[in-house]
Design an enzyme around this catalytic site. Structure first.
Site: not given
Ligand SMILES: NC(=O)c1ccc[n+]([C@@H]2O[C@H](COP(=O)([O-])OP(=O)(O)OC[C@H]3O[C@@H](n4cnc5c(N)ncnc54)[C@H](OP(=O)(O)O)[C@@H]3O)[C@@H](O)[C@H]2O)c1
Length: 277
Positions: A17, A19, A44, A104, A133, A160, A224, A253
């Site tokens: 993903g 992140v 996937r 959290r 973030c 953002q 949040k 952001h």
């Molecule tokens: N704290 C922060 O600053 C911050 C910032 C941005 C995002 N986040 C959080 O981080 C998370 C991911 O965000 P992202 O932007 O990286 O999303 P993203 O680009 O859509 O990536 C999602 C990731 O999760 C995997 N995934 C999806 N379903 C899954 C499952 N059932 N089991 C295992 N892995 C699975 C996907 O794998 P595949 O390749 O197989 O689909 C991919 O690696 C979200 O919860 C988001 O809210 C936090």
């Protein structure tokens, strides 16, 4: 965790993903010693590979058994995956650092920004959460001001980037932008909230909605920021309000923050000096 090892077995859940990929880059650049990597995803992406250090590692589907022997598990695959698999990782002896909103606000889970409340790291029961973030960058700037002058009210507006909504949203913005520039209709299927009924075009637009609206008419992203700021700063009386806007920007952001401090007679240059510390 066995501290005398010459490195740690690290799992990254959501390694494909937006992140997770950045986590891997940062881990590679950091002095943190990684002995073994377990890049995990959904079914996937299982079987794909990722380059880390001088090796290619195979991505596996995240299942409870993936955490056998793992020392540190970094979770970033959505809240429902964290809720299901983080306890499984802890059960197998890993320390989980969870990047989603799943834990959290859980009172038994520390919500940590090291520049503000590093000591909370020592109070964990297996899971450590990291905040949203926009909250992280804000509290890092606010903490020195609070220490010097006290803090009473925070009004934040965020601008953002689409990266916060994941890889599919980043792709949607690119496709929409190309369509508009080619005089075609821009398709909106993901933003502002994947899975919601209504979608709006982000290209050449600004959307004052990040995540779902709550019963109090703030969005979940705004709530949040409000709740996480109070928890990290350990001050439930702190007055916080947030407005979060999505912009057609790929990464980074921005935010403006209005504050009211406790101490009287302080001028802006003194606040600037304390914030620069
Ligand atoms: N704290 C922060 O600053 C911050 C910032 C941005 C995002 N986040 C959080 O981080 C998370 C991911 O965000 P992202 O932007 O990286 O999303 P993203 O680009 O859509 O990536 C999602 C990731 O999760 C995997 N995934 C999806 N379903 C899954 C499952 N059932 N089991 C295992 N892995 C699975 C996907 O794998 P595949 O390749 O197989 O689909 C991919 O690696 C979200 O919860 C988001 O809210 C936090």
């Amino acid at each position: 965790m066995v501290l005398e090892t010459k490195g740690f077995h690290v799992a990254v859940v959501g390694a494909t993903g937006a992140v997770g990929k950045r986590m891997l880059e940062m881990l590679e650049d950091s002095p943190f010693p990684v002995k073994k990597l377990s890049p995990l995803s959904s079914k996937r992406s299982a079987g794909k590979t990722v380059q880390f250090g001088d090796k290619e590692w195979t991505i596996e589907e995240a299942v409870p058994e993936s955490f056998e022997g793992v020392d540190v598990a970094l979770f970033s695959a959505g809240g429902s995956v964290s809720k299901q698999l983080a306890p499984e990782a802890v059960k197998r002896g890993a320390v989980v650092i969870d990047n989603t909103s799943a834990f959290r606000m859980d009172k038994d889970v520390p919500l940590v920004v090291p520049e503000v409340n590093e000591k909370e790291l020592f109070n964990h029961h297996g899971i450590i959460a990291n905040p949203n973030c926009s909250t992280i960058q804000m509290v890092v700037a606010l903490e020195p001001i609070r220490k010097a002058f006290g803090l009473n009210r925070v009004l934040v507006s965020t601008y953002q980037a689409v990266s916060g909504a994941g890889i599919s949203a980043m792709l949607e913005l690119k496709n929409q932008t190309a369509a508009v520039l080619n005089g075609e209709k821009a398709e909106a299927n993901i933003l502002p909230v994947k899975g919601d009924a209504k979608h709006y075009q982000l290209a050449f637009n600004a959307i004052p909605q990040i995540d779902l609206f709550q019963p109090n008419d703030y969005t979940f992203e705004e709530m949040k920021m409000i709740n996480e700021t109070k928890k990290i700063m350990d001050d439930q009386d702190l007055k916080v309000s947030a407005t979060c806007v999505r912009l057609p920007v790929e990464i980074s952001h921005a935010e403006t923050v209005y504050i009211e401090i406790d101490k009287d007679g302080v001028d802006a240059s003194e606040i600037g000096e304390s914030a620069a510390c």
